[in-house]
Design an enzyme around this catalytic site. Sequence first.
Site, mmCIF file in Angstrom:
data_model
loop_
_atom_site.group_PDB
_atom_site.id
_atom_site.type_symbol
_atom_site.label_atom_id
_atom_site.label_comp_id
_atom_site.label_asym_id
_atom_site.label_seq_id
_atom_site.Cartn_x
_atom_site.Cartn_y
_atom_site.Cartn_z
ATOM 1 N N ARG A 51 0.794 -1.217 0.000
ATOM 2 C CA ARG A 51 0.000 0.000 0.000
ATOM 3 C C ARG A 51 0.832 1.275 0.000
ATOM 4 O O ARG A 51 0.592 2.190 -0.799
ATOM 5 C CB ARG A 51 -0.906 0.062 1.250
ATOM 6 C CG ARG A 51 -2.151 -0.748 1.145
ATOM 7 C CD ARG A 51 -2.487 -1.333 2.495
ATOM 8 N NE ARG A 51 -1.497 -2.341 2.776
ATOM 9 C CZ ARG A 51 -1.617 -3.614 2.365
ATOM 10 N NH1 ARG A 51 -2.693 -3.989 1.758
ATOM 11 N NH2 ARG A 51 -0.664 -4.500 2.589
ATOM 12 N N THR A 52 1.787 1.372 0.912
ATOM 13 C CA THR A 52 2.484 2.649 1.081
ATOM 14 C C THR A 52 3.272 2.979 -0.181
ATOM 15 O O THR A 52 3.214 4.098 -0.700
ATOM 16 C CB THR A 52 3.417 2.585 2.305
ATOM 17 O OG1 THR A 52 2.667 2.069 3.407
ATOM 18 C CG2 THR A 52 3.963 3.952 2.659
ATOM 19 N N LYS A 109 25.983 -3.702 0.534
ATOM 20 C CA LYS A 109 27.454 -3.703 0.451
ATOM 21 C C LYS A 109 28.072 -2.915 1.596
ATOM 22 O O LYS A 109 29.276 -2.706 1.614
ATOM 23 C CB LYS A 109 27.895 -3.092 -0.895
ATOM 24 C CG LYS A 109 27.454 -3.912 -2.100
ATOM 25 C CD LYS A 109 27.979 -3.316 -3.402
ATOM 26 C CE LYS A 109 26.897 -2.631 -4.173
ATOM 27 N NZ LYS A 109 27.352 -2.059 -5.444
ATOM 28 N N ARG A 158 11.143 3.599 3.470
ATOM 29 C CA ARG A 158 10.808 2.612 4.512
ATOM 30 C C ARG A 158 12.070 1.809 4.799
ATOM 31 O O ARG A 158 12.775 1.390 3.884
ATOM 32 C CB ARG A 158 9.698 1.679 4.053
ATOM 33 C CG ARG A 158 9.468 0.547 5.054
ATOM 34 C CD ARG A 158 8.231 -0.235 4.755
ATOM 35 N NE ARG A 158 7.046 0.565 4.990
ATOM 36 C CZ ARG A 158 5.806 0.094 4.913
ATOM 37 N NH1 ARG A 158 5.612 -1.175 4.604
ATOM 38 N NH2 ARG A 158 4.773 0.864 5.144
ATOM 39 N N HIS A 179 4.938 5.629 11.542
ATOM 40 C CA HIS A 179 4.438 5.552 10.151
ATOM 41 C C HIS A 179 3.487 6.744 9.986
ATOM 42 O O HIS A 179 2.268 6.599 9.929
ATOM 43 C CB HIS A 179 3.713 4.221 9.959
ATOM 44 C CG HIS A 179 3.431 3.850 8.537
ATOM 45 N ND1 HIS A 179 3.623 4.703 7.464
ATOM 46 C CD2 HIS A 179 2.967 2.677 8.003
ATOM 47 C CE1 HIS A 179 3.284 4.076 6.347
ATOM 48 N NE2 HIS A 179 2.894 2.862 6.641
HETATM 49 N N1 CP Z 1 -0.389 -0.044 5.774
HETATM 50 C C1 CP Z 1 0.843 -0.302 5.251
HETATM 51 O O1 CP Z 1 1.855 0.305 5.623
HETATM 52 O O2 CP Z 1 0.859 -1.279 4.297
HETATM 53 P P1 CP Z 1 2.133 -1.747 3.496
HETATM 54 O O3 CP Z 1 3.078 -2.392 4.487
HETATM 55 O O4 CP Z 1 1.643 -2.704 2.455
HETATM 56 O O5 CP Z 1 2.777 -0.523 2.892
#
Ligand code: CP
Length: 305
Positions: free
Chosen positions: A56-57, A85, A106, A134
Amino acid sequence: MGLPFTHLTSTKQLSRSDTDAIVGVAQDMEGILKKGGCDLLRGKILGSLFYEPSTRTRLSFESAMQRLGGDIVTADGIQFSSLYKGESIEDTIVVASQYCDIIAMRHPEVGSADRAAAVSLVPFINAGDGPGQHPTQALLDLFTIQKECGKIDGLKVAMVGDLRFGRTVHSLSFLLGLYDKITLVFVSPKELTMPEKVITFCKEKGIAFSEERALDAALTADVLYMTRIQEERFTDHSEYERLKSVYTLKAAHLKGKRTVIMHPLPRVTEIATDVDALPNAAYFRQVRNGVPVRMALLAMLLGKL
Ligand code: CP
């Protein structure tokens, strides 16, 4: 309009006027999406750096950038990048800053986002740092609550599941703390309770909250926010096996209730599929809200609004 910061790593940086502005711009972005997008960010490039799995993100950031007329460059998985590396997060971000105008990253380590933001030459957005924060998920959660309930002030919000490792519930708790007369109900096994940083925040802000063990405690809330038990964060796999099915929300739990059901997804077994057909099952609408909210953030952090 803009935002009073360059980088977004934590919901603790946000004020009520910031969230009001982001929600307002996200509403405008829904109108732009209905028309198929616009050229506001034409010529701008998003660096989409995902060193931990995401559906999603990542997709919604990339969709948001393209709906605004911008482009993306991507890095996917530590093993396919020079982090493998031995390159540091700091060097990676300084390098990525040469190729793009804004970065979303991320990474599995708590604090990686702050390290990245400290050296980034372009606006930086935390797309999840391990079990830390998040913030963009919390903003789309807030936008979803506003849309589903018509307000945020005065709501009772229950968070259920892995509150220890679930970064979305940490970020969302800090955001809800900006609103009036919020009640929070934290439901988890004793091994996966909300971290002290969130409990202390609630006490300092005078937010009404309780810590519970039984799913029943969440069923009277206005919003029930389910979360996955995060297998990837456990060092002892037998502990995960013992806890993984501790809560399963079923349609039978919700008979006659209008509680809005949310989940950041992915789900495993914590929401039975028979909940999906209920009108108050909001989790797939929640997913969709990720695009206008991330469009708003990209445009605002790039100084276009
Ligand atoms: N909600 C969320 O962060 O989903 P993903 O891990 O798929 O990005």
